[in-house]
Design a protein around this motif. Structure first.
Motif, short mmCIF file in Angstrom:
data_model
loop_
_atom_site.label_atom_id
_atom_site.label_comp_id
_atom_site.label_asym_id
_atom_site.label_seq_id
_atom_site.Cartn_x
_atom_site.Cartn_y
_atom_site.Cartn_z
N PRO A 1 0.46 -1.08 -0.29
CA PRO A 1 -0.23 0.15 0.06
C PRO A 1 1.23 1.24 0.15
O PRO A 1 2.15 1.57 0.67
CB PRO A 1 -0.69 -0.25 1.75
N ALA A 2 0.63 2.46 -0.52
CA ALA A 2 1.31 3.97 -1.09
C ALA A 2 1.53 4.28 0.43
O ALA A 2 0.64 4.52 1.39
CB ALA A 2 0.73 4.28 -2.21
N THR A 3 2.79 4.11 0.93
CA THR A 3 3.31 5.20 2.04
C THR A 3 3.59 6.44 1.97
O THR A 3 4.86 6.40 1.33
CB THR A 3 3.08 4.15 3.26
N PRO A 4 4.12 8.11 2.98
CA PRO A 4 4.57 8.84 2.30
C PRO A 4 5.97 8.58 3.68
O PRO A 4 6.10 9.56 3.61
CB PRO A 4 3.61 10.20 2.55
N VAL A 5 5.23 7.49 4.90
CA VAL A 5 6.59 7.45 5.50
C VAL A 5 7.41 6.66 5.64
O VAL A 5 6.60 5.27 5.37
CB VAL A 5 5.02 7.48 6.75
N LEU A 6 8.14 6.96 6.67
CA LEU A 6 9.57 5.18 6.58
C LEU A 6 9.12 4.76 8.24
O LEU A 6 8.82 3.82 8.28
CB LEU A 6 11.07 6.05 6.58
N LYS A 7 8.77 6.43 9.10
CA LYS A 7 9.02 5.50 10.33
C LYS A 7 8.57 6.80 10.94
O LYS A 7 8.40 8.17 10.53
CB LYS A 7 10.37 5.63 11.49
N VAL A 8 7.78 6.30 12.09
CA VAL A 8 7.07 7.66 13.04
C VAL A 8 7.01 7.15 14.51
O VAL A 8 7.70 6.34 14.35
CB VAL A 8 5.51 7.41 12.66
N ILE A 9 7.99 8.31 14.87
CA ILE A 9 8.61 8.10 16.36
C ILE A 9 8.55 9.02 17.09
O ILE A 9 8.27 10.43 16.83
CB ILE A 9 9.89 8.03 16.20
N ASP A 10 7.65 8.38 18.41
CA ASP A 10 6.87 9.63 19.06
C ASP A 10 8.07 9.85 20.06
O ASP A 10 9.22 9.98 19.94
CB ASP A 10 6.06 9.00 20.26
N ALA A 11 8.11 11.18 21.37
CA ALA A 11 8.70 11.89 21.94
C ALA A 11 9.95 11.47 22.66
O ALA A 11 10.71 11.28 23.50
CB ALA A 11 7.86 12.98 22.66
N LYS A 12 9.05 10.14 23.32
CA LYS A 12 9.95 8.76 24.08
C LYS A 12 10.89 8.43 23.21
O LYS A 12 11.09 7.16 24.63
CB LYS A 12 8.47 8.49 24.77
N GLY A 13 10.66 7.71 22.02
CA GLY A 13 11.62 7.16 21.78
C GLY A 13 11.00 6.80 21.08
O GLY A 13 11.72 5.10 20.62
N LYS A 14 9.62 5.97 21.32
CA LYS A 14 8.72 4.49 20.75
C LYS A 14 8.42 4.67 18.85
O LYS A 14 8.45 5.98 19.17
CB LYS A 14 7.29 4.75 21.71
N VAL A 15 8.88 3.66 18.70
CA VAL A 15 8.77 3.76 17.48
C VAL A 15 7.30 2.95 16.73
O VAL A 15 6.58 2.25 17.43
CB VAL A 15 9.67 2.49 16.36
N LEU A 16 6.55 3.83 16.52
CA LEU A 16 4.83 3.84 16.67
C LEU A 16 4.66 3.12 14.89
O LEU A 16 4.35 2.39 15.28
CB LEU A 16 4.49 5.02 16.23
N GLU A 17 5.60 3.35 13.93
CA GLU A 17 5.29 2.29 12.75
C GLU A 17 6.86 2.62 12.32
O GLU A 17 7.53 3.49 12.44
CB GLU A 17 4.57 3.51 11.99
#
Length: 738
Positions: free
Chosen positions: A521-537
């Motif tokens: 599926p098309a995505t514009p995102v490689l990684k999403v990381i929150d402020a605490k360093g947890k990888v959300l995606e």
């Protein structure tokens, strides 16, 4: 003994009523023995930072305005009345909780076997903003009810409403009416008109979906709804309602001087994004998956898939085509990698500062929302969507191959074809410019985009089956059940592109063909990381899903190669006959023109049309009628020539023969009310193949690993013989591209 059992039964039946009564009494009448929790003040927010695929920061996502405080006297009566009318019409009469609505919601919870959000008063909504975390649980809902009842006894109604309007989210990153008034109208809240107040009130329920800059149609619909409710509740007079209703939402960037009264919405004063249309896509993607709060408040680090070099080439190609023309004529271009799903470049229009409608995206208002975000998801923000014309035909072709129809099957290609048993408009199909053909096979009919052949093919394949195929491949705006938002079934004109699609979805769907049936599926995102360093995606490692048999995809590729070498898309030919394929598309009355083309490693869609109308594309830069084979194909050629400049040759694998599949024949009405029509149906389920993309260097996409190998046949015992030779047919020269 019987009276004991009867007593227990009565107690069991009365327990919910007793509990509800106790809750009612405690909320409404119990003494306030403890103080309310301390309310959160303002909006605590951290900045979300967005990076390109090479690590350079390209944007920040946060509140466009700081939390602008307003005094109670600065909130106009029109706004308070508008919000009450649409959000909580019993606000001034209930005691913080509308128990009639609450009981109905609890009943729905019990009947549905889970928690259902609903029945929230303005007081409860403020409690959720100021005192609770907002999680969707029954405990949170009960605590919200208790606190709302206590708050209603402690504060006046006007104070509660003022606090609510000072903090509620109005979209575009604006929290509170002070920020919303400045963001959209560039004026203080105290100066809001009735129409502007109605617009803001209409945003509260779905602030991102109905954002006026990107979805003016949705925002205008909500504005009119609010004004109607205000009239019904006698909060405005007939004259006030009539005057405000005529002040239609107008984007200031699209008009120098609006004709007559208007509700002017201004563009954001500052654009912090380096690639604004792509960043807008990223923002909408993130909100669709994680919600506004996480995106705007929680300081995410977002690593994206955009390649600056490709984006620059895309911007250059679109600008060159649009040079010498003016708005509202627009063009969109999207490039994605079939083997990863990464969107590498995206152009949503000529100037984001002037129009925030992202024409690369779609319109999801009629699409069933799903909690499953692992597959293709509809991304809103593209206005009404665009009719793909004949670029929809490959989806019918793929379904025909699934049902055992061979590329060599011969059809007649008259200039005009009328659907049998059809009455009324839309029953007659014409070829482009009225051209007629003799007998020709499916491969030739696709190469030359013969409408009358595809009108016959969809009757053999089935309309619902074609809709399901398009949706399966990634056309999110098409209902796989084969029905329009009204519930009416799609007609056979679906194969000619009567349903709307987006440039993003078209690039992604053709990418499945390029990737030999495996979908990422098309995505514009490689990684999403929150402020605490947890990888959300993390999309650096993705699982692909086989949605089309490899042999079918290969045969579609083989036919679509001919579109560039000898068909309607010759203007797109970049001199790689074995490694490029695609399809032109032109909607009815020439209002939308498309070219979607792909190589084994890149899929690019190009759309051209008017942003705000279905006006025909005529007399543009010396071209009388714009078809997909003109400006869109030429733009694709100019862009891909530069993209492939230093790339080694890379051809599509030769197709394996399609098996002659057994088919079952059922009867189904092609048109409502008509006699049964024979429809060929073959049950098909793609093999449950899962492909994992290993960690790899980012773009250039031409260096991605070879295609994952899968069995070359869809079903066992496929004959090893080659495809039957095409029937020898003389095809007259086209009278016009399509």
């Amino acid at each position: 003994m019987w009276w004991t059992v009867a007593g227990l039964l009565v107690l069991t039946l009365l327990a919910p009523l007793i509990t509800t009564g106790a809750l009612l009494w405690s909320v409404l009448y119990a003494p306030l023995t403890t103080a309310l929790p301390k309310a959160r003040t303002g909006i605590d927010a951290q900045i979300t930072r967005v990076y390109d695929s090479r690590g350079g920061q390209i944007a920040t996502l946060h509140r466009f305005e700081t939390h602008i405080p307003v005094s109670p006297g600065d909130v106009p009566k029109a706004l308070k009345d508008a919000v009450v009318a649409v959000e909580d019409k019993r606000f001034y009469s209930h005691k913080g909780v509308d128990f009639q609505a609450l009981i109905r919601a609890l009943k729905a919870d019990i009947e549905g076997g889970g928690y259902v959000e609903g029945a929230s008063t303005i007081t409860q909504q403020y409690v959720k903003l100021a005192y609770t975390t907002g999680e969707r649980t029954l405990n949170r809902k009960l605590r919200e009810v208790v606190l709302a009842g206590r708050l209603d006894r402690k504060l006046s109604k006007d104070e509660i409403l003022y606090r609510y309007l000072s903090n509620v989210y109005f979209g575009s990153g604006a929290y509170g009416v002070g920020a919303a008034a400045e963001t959209y109208f560039r004026k203080p809240a105290k100066d809001l008109t009735l129409s502007e107040a109605a617009l803001l009130a209409g945003l509260i329920r779905q602030p991102s979906t109905n954002e006026p800059r990107s979805n003016p149609t949705g925002a205008e619909s909500r504005r009119r709804l609010v004004l109607q409710k205000m009239l019904e509740q006698r909060l405005v007079s007939d004259g006030e309602h009539r005057a405000a209703l005529g002040q239609h939402l107008t984007l200031q960037s699209e008009v120098a001087d609006p004709y007559g009264p208007a509700t002017l919405v201004y563009p954001p004063e500052q654009q912090e994004a380096q690639y604004p249309y792509f960043v807008d896509y990223v923002r909408r993607y993130l909100i669709a998956k994680y919600g506004d709060t996480k995106v705007y408040r929680e300081g995410l680090r977002v690593e994206t898939t955009i390649d600056p070099a490709l984006q620059a080439k895309a911007d250059e190609a679109v600008s060159a085509t649009l040079e010498g023309t003016t708005s509202p004529l627009e063009m969109s271009l999207v490039t994605m990698e079939p083997a990863t799903g990464y969107v590498r470049a995206l152009v949503g229009g000529r100037d984001f500062a002037k129009s925030q409608v992202n024409l690369a995206l779609g319109n999801c208002s009629s699409v069933a929302k799903s909690d499953d975000t692992s597959g293709p998801i509809c991304i809103d923000g593209g206005g009404t969507g665009r009719q793909p014309g004949s670029s929809f035909k490959p989806f019918t072709l793929a379904k025909a191959f699934e049902e055992g129809i061979q590329p060599s099957k011969v059809y007649s290609g008259p200039s005009t074809y009328r659907f049998p048993n059809c009455a009324g408009e839309g029953c007659t199909v014409h070829n482009a410019e009225g051209g007629g053909y003799g007998s020709l096979d499916l491969a030739q009919a696709t190469t030359h985009s013969v409408n009358t052949v595809y009108a016959q093919l969809i009757q053999d394949v089935g309309v619902k089956e074609t809709a399901d195929m398009a949706h399966r491949l990634g056309i999110t705006m098409v209902n796989p059940e084969g029905t329009l938002p009204s519930g009416e079934p799609y007609g056979p004109s679906l194969t000619l592109g009567a349903a709307e699609a987006s440039p993003l979805d078209m690039a992604a769907a053709y990418g499945v063909f390029a990737n030999r049936g495996v979908q990422f599926p098309a995505t514009p995102v490689l990684k999403v990381i929150d402020a605490k360093g947890k990888v959300l995606e993390d999309n650096t490692k993705r699982d692909g899903k086989r949605v089309l048999a490899q042999g079918i995809a290969d045969n579609v590729n083989e036919i679509l190669k001919g579109v560039l070498t000898s068909g309607t898309g010759t203007a797109a030919d970049v001199g790689r006959p074995g490694g490029t394929a695609g399809k032109t598309g032109t909607s009815e009355v020439y209002s939308d023109a498309w070219f979607i083309g792909y190589t084994p490693h890149l899929s690019t869609s190009v759309w051209m049309g008017y942003a705000n109308s279905r006006n025909p594309l005529t007399n543009i830069k010396g071209v009388g009628k714009v078809f997909g084979g003109t400006f869109p194909a030429q733009t694709w050629h100019a862009y891909m020539t530069k993209v492939l400049e230093n790339a080694p040759p890379d051809d599509f694998p030769p197709p394996a023969p399609l098996p002659n599949l057994p088919s079952t024949t059922t009867t189904a009405p092609l048109f409502t009310g008509g006699p049964p029509e024979t429809v060929v149906v073959v049950p098909y389920e793609p093999p449950p193949t899962v492909i994992t993309v290993p960690p790899q260097q980012l773009y250039p996409a031409l260096t991605v690993p070879p295609y994952p190998q899968a069995p070359t046949t869809v079903r066992p015992n496929a004959p090893p013989s080659s495809l039957p030779p095409r029937t020898s047919t003389t095809v007259p020269s086209l009278l016009g591209p399509h």
